[in-house]
Design a protein around this motif. Structure first.
Motif, PDB file in Angstrom:
ATOM      1  N   GLN A  36      58.641  32.431  50.689  1.00  0.00           N
ATOM      2  CA  GLN A  36      57.406  32.511  49.915  1.00  0.00           C
ATOM      3  C   GLN A  36      56.686  33.812  50.248  1.00  0.00           C
ATOM      4  O   GLN A  36      56.594  34.179  51.414  1.00  0.00           O
ATOM      5  CB  GLN A  36      56.491  31.365  50.320  1.00  0.00           C
ATOM      6  CG  GLN A  36      56.453  30.252  49.314  1.00  0.00           C
ATOM      7  CD  GLN A  36      55.752  29.047  49.888  1.00  0.00           C
ATOM      8  OE1 GLN A  36      54.662  29.172  50.415  1.00  0.00           O
ATOM      9  NE2 GLN A  36      56.392  27.909  49.810  1.00  0.00           N
ATOM     10  N   GLY A  37      56.201  34.505  49.222  1.00  0.00           N
ATOM     11  CA  GLY A  37      55.471  35.746  49.464  1.00  0.00           C
ATOM     12  C   GLY A  37      56.350  36.989  49.355  1.00  0.00           C
ATOM     13  O   GLY A  37      55.863  38.109  49.470  1.00  0.00           O
ATOM     14  N   THR A  38      57.655  36.782  49.106  1.00  0.00           N
ATOM     15  CA  THR A  38      58.559  37.932  48.966  1.00  0.00           C
ATOM     16  C   THR A  38      58.234  38.707  47.689  1.00  0.00           C
ATOM     17  O   THR A  38      57.969  38.118  46.644  1.00  0.00           O
ATOM     18  CB  THR A  38      60.035  37.444  48.916  1.00  0.00           C
ATOM     19  OG1 THR A  38      60.329  36.763  50.127  1.00  0.00           O
ATOM     20  CG2 THR A  38      61.002  38.609  48.747  1.00  0.00           C
ATOM     21  N   ARG A  39      58.239  40.044  47.811  1.00  0.00           N
ATOM     22  CA  ARG A  39      57.931  40.884  46.652  1.00  0.00           C
ATOM     23  C   ARG A  39      59.193  41.249  45.883  1.00  0.00           C
ATOM     24  O   ARG A  39      60.302  41.157  46.403  1.00  0.00           O
ATOM     25  CB  ARG A  39      57.186  42.138  47.107  1.00  0.00           C
ATOM     26  CG  ARG A  39      55.812  41.783  47.652  1.00  0.00           C
ATOM     27  CD  ARG A  39      55.081  42.968  48.241  1.00  0.00           C
ATOM     28  NE  ARG A  39      53.914  42.496  48.966  1.00  0.00           N
ATOM     29  CZ  ARG A  39      52.737  42.208  48.387  1.00  0.00           C
ATOM     30  NH1 ARG A  39      52.578  42.367  47.085  1.00  0.00           N
ATOM     31  NH2 ARG A  39      51.738  41.770  49.113  1.00  0.00           N
ATOM     32  N   ALA A  40      58.972  41.681  44.636  1.00  0.00           N
ATOM     33  CA  ALA A  40      60.087  41.868  43.694  1.00  0.00           C
ATOM     34  C   ALA A  40      61.181  42.789  44.238  1.00  0.00           C
ATOM     35  O   ALA A  40      62.375  42.473  44.132  1.00  0.00           O
ATOM     36  CB  ALA A  40      59.557  42.392  42.365  1.00  0.00           C
ATOM     37  N   LYS A  41      60.769  43.913  44.837  1.00  0.00           N
ATOM     38  CA  LYS A  41      61.782  44.886  45.265  1.00  0.00           C
ATOM     39  C   LYS A  41      62.674  44.295  46.362  1.00  0.00           C
ATOM     40  O   LYS A  41      63.894  44.446  46.343  1.00  0.00           O
ATOM     41  CB  LYS A  41      61.074  46.151  45.761  1.00  0.00           C
ATOM     42  CG  LYS A  41      62.002  47.296  46.024  1.00  0.00           C
ATOM     43  CD  LYS A  41      61.249  48.615  46.129  1.00  0.00           C
ATOM     44  CE  LYS A  41      62.216  49.753  46.347  1.00  0.00           C
ATOM     45  NZ  LYS A  41      62.067  50.386  47.646  1.00  0.00           N
ATOM     46  N   VAL A  94      54.594  39.505  43.573  1.00  0.00           N
ATOM     47  CA  VAL A  94      54.985  38.425  44.478  1.00  0.00           C
ATOM     48  C   VAL A  94      55.777  37.383  43.687  1.00  0.00           C
ATOM     49  O   VAL A  94      55.267  36.762  42.757  1.00  0.00           O
ATOM     50  CB  VAL A  94      53.747  37.775  45.143  1.00  0.00           C
ATOM     51  CG1 VAL A  94      54.169  36.578  45.987  1.00  0.00           C
ATOM     52  CG2 VAL A  94      53.008  38.801  45.994  1.00  0.00           C
ATOM     53  N   MET A  95      57.020  37.222  44.055  1.00  0.00           N
ATOM     54  CA  MET A  95      57.931  36.333  43.328  1.00  0.00           C
ATOM     55  C   MET A  95      57.462  34.874  43.401  1.00  0.00           C
ATOM     56  O   MET A  95      56.965  34.426  44.434  1.00  0.00           O
ATOM     57  CB  MET A  95      59.337  36.419  43.929  1.00  0.00           C
ATOM     58  CG  MET A  95      59.957  37.808  43.931  1.00  0.00           C
ATOM     59  SD  MET A  95      60.298  38.430  42.278  1.00  0.00           S
ATOM     60  CE  MET A  95      61.645  37.332  41.814  1.00  0.00           C
ATOM     61  N   GLN A  96      57.667  34.162  42.303  1.00  0.00           N
ATOM     62  CA  GLN A  96      57.290  32.748  42.230  1.00  0.00           C
ATOM     63  C   GLN A  96      58.546  31.888  42.132  1.00  0.00           C
ATOM     64  O   GLN A  96      59.554  32.328  41.585  1.00  0.00           O
ATOM     65  CB  GLN A  96      56.413  32.502  41.000  1.00  0.00           C
ATOM     66  CG  GLN A  96      55.140  33.335  40.954  1.00  0.00           C
ATOM     67  CD  GLN A  96      54.205  33.009  42.112  1.00  0.00           C
ATOM     68  OE1 GLN A  96      53.897  31.851  42.361  1.00  0.00           O
ATOM     69  NE2 GLN A  96      53.774  34.048  42.843  1.00  0.00           N
ATOM     70  N   ASP A  97      58.436  30.660  42.642  1.00  0.00           N
ATOM     71  CA  ASP A  97      59.559  29.723  42.549  1.00  0.00           C
ATOM     72  C   ASP A  97      59.905  29.511  41.071  1.00  0.00           C
ATOM     73  O   ASP A  97      59.020  29.281  40.248  1.00  0.00           O
ATOM     74  CB  ASP A  97      59.160  28.386  43.185  1.00  0.00           C
ATOM     75  CG  ASP A  97      60.334  27.433  43.260  1.00  0.00           C
ATOM     76  OD1 ASP A  97      61.419  27.864  43.685  1.00  0.00           O
ATOM     77  OD2 ASP A  97      60.166  26.254  42.893  1.00  0.00           O
ATOM     78  N   GLY A  98      61.181  29.623  40.741  1.00  0.00           N
ATOM     79  CA  GLY A  98      61.613  29.369  39.372  1.00  0.00           C
ATOM     80  C   GLY A  98      61.504  30.561  38.440  1.00  0.00           C
ATOM     81  O   GLY A  98      61.758  30.423  37.239  1.00  0.00           O
TER      82      GLY A  98
END
Ligand SMILES: Nc1nc2c(ncn2[C@@H]2O[C@H](COP(=O)(O)OP(=O)(O)O)[C@@H](O)[C@H]2O)c(=O)[nH]1
Ligand SMILES: [Mg+2]
Length: 353
Positions: A287-292, A340-344
């Protein structure tokens, strides 16, 4: 992501290991041997099936956990640091399999088994803390850094003596960083799996239920009820019969699936999804991982050459019915490297190399 299954002998660890990893290891196979076994377990995700129905991919790849089946901790061994614990130091999370069914060992005593295990883990951590303390104070002079470490160690010591798990201490980042190298056992995310017989499982009842749930809440430990032996029988049925069996039990998900999902979430993982004709796949990220950084999970080239992430939430894609229609409706967003990537999130990374 290594998950260690721990518990007393004959509590159902190997049964659950087999279910999780879809293996067929003989449950009697340890026979006194003291080695751990490991295998990969898929994390069930119904979204993958829905995406597969859209894309008809050649391959569907779920997220996976590596599960380690640790030889049991025996009663005689309790009371001191255990050799079995060494194998457990390196895993990222622990699953304590607790016998909740009657067997040749007698009536189940799940509360006692849980308390014993927690004590065992605390003693092991206490032992580490004391060794470290001796090493620092045993030197001629203590440096400033060592004094800072000692202050933290004293806090850990006190907490452990008061029966607190270390994962519940409110530590600042420096302290967290310092102690992350120790592999403390009570710092690892923990889940309790109560392994039950059919009837107890149906009723959701087991000895000392209230006390156990209370203790779990105090320690913030998820509890999963499952019926290991029953589920193993269920596994041998063909899919239609299995579905009927599950309906009859009043469940929509197997206990195995719930264990895998609970661990995944408890470790702080979410999944982003990729979908195409070649493969539909779930990718685990914290959780909290960014796109790059997420792009780097697929390939380091995609991270290095990152331009943009094209993102559509899973639900929006399914509702639109296809990627083309999702695009037409403006549901596909372009996000930059710091998103910030979201689940799904269903993602297509644009990159150049
Ligand atoms: N009645 C009952 N027996 C179980 C259950 N789960 C496992 N067992 C049995 O308990 C015994 C020990 O199981 P095993 O998975 O080898 O336990 P381990 O020693 O912790 O790895 C085996 O005979 C299993 O078939 C359960 O949910 N109910
Ligand atoms: Mg076993």
């Amino acid at each position: 992501m290594d998950i260690g299954l721990i518990g007393l002998p004959r509590s159902g660890k190997t049964t659950i290991f087999n279910l999780l990893t879809q293996q067929n290891v003989d449950t009697h196979a340890f026979g006194g041997r003291a080695e751990s076994r490991r295998a990969l377990a898929p994390v069930p995700d119904t979204r993958l099936d829905r995406l597969a129905a859209l894309y008809h991919p050649r391959k569907v790849t779920p997220a996976q956990l590596q599960v380690v089946d640790v030889p049991g901790l025996s009663r005689q061994e309790t009371g001191g640091p255990n050799r079995f614990l060494n194998d457990v130091r390196l895993v990222d999370a622990l699953v304590h399999v607790v016998r909740g069914f009657s067997s040749e060992l007698g009536e189940p005593t799940p509360l006692k088994d849980i308390e014993d295990m927690e004590l065992e883990l605390s003693l092991s951590d206490l032992d580490l803390v004391e060794k470290r303390k001796d090493r620092i104070t045993g030197g001629k002079k203590t440096t400033k850094e060592q004094q800072a470490e000692l202050a933290i160690i004293d806090r850990l010591h006190e907490a452990l003596e008061n029966g607190q798990r270390l994962d519940q201490l409110d530590l600042d980042d420096d302290a967290k960083k310092l102690i992350s190298g120790y592999q403390f056992l009570t710092l690892k995310p923990m889940i309790w799996v109560i392994n039950l017989d059919d009837e107890a499982f149906r009723a959701g009842e087991f000895p000392d239920r209230e006390k156990i749930l209370q203790l779990a809440e105090t320690h913030r430990i998820p509890v999963v009820l499952m019926a290991g032996a029953l589920e193993q029988e269920m596994q041998e049925l063909d899919p239609a019969d299995r579905l009927e069996f599950m309906q009859d039990l009043g469940i929509t998900e197997t206990g195995t699936a719930r264990v895998a999902t609970a661990i995944y979430g408890h470790l702080g993982y979410i999944s982003f999804l990729t979908a195409g004709e070649d493969e539909v796949r779930a990718w685990p990220i914290l959780q909290g991982t960014r796109a790059k950084e997420a792009a780097g999970k697929i390939h380091s080239d995609i991270e290095r050459g990152f331009i943009r992430a094209e993102i559509v939430p899973f639900e929006a894609l399914i509702e639109a019915g296809s990627m083309a229609r999702a695009r037409e409706r403006g549901l596909v967003r372009l996000e930059g490297k710091d998103y910030v990537m979201q689940d799904g999130d269903v993602v297509n990374f644009r990159f150049n190399v």
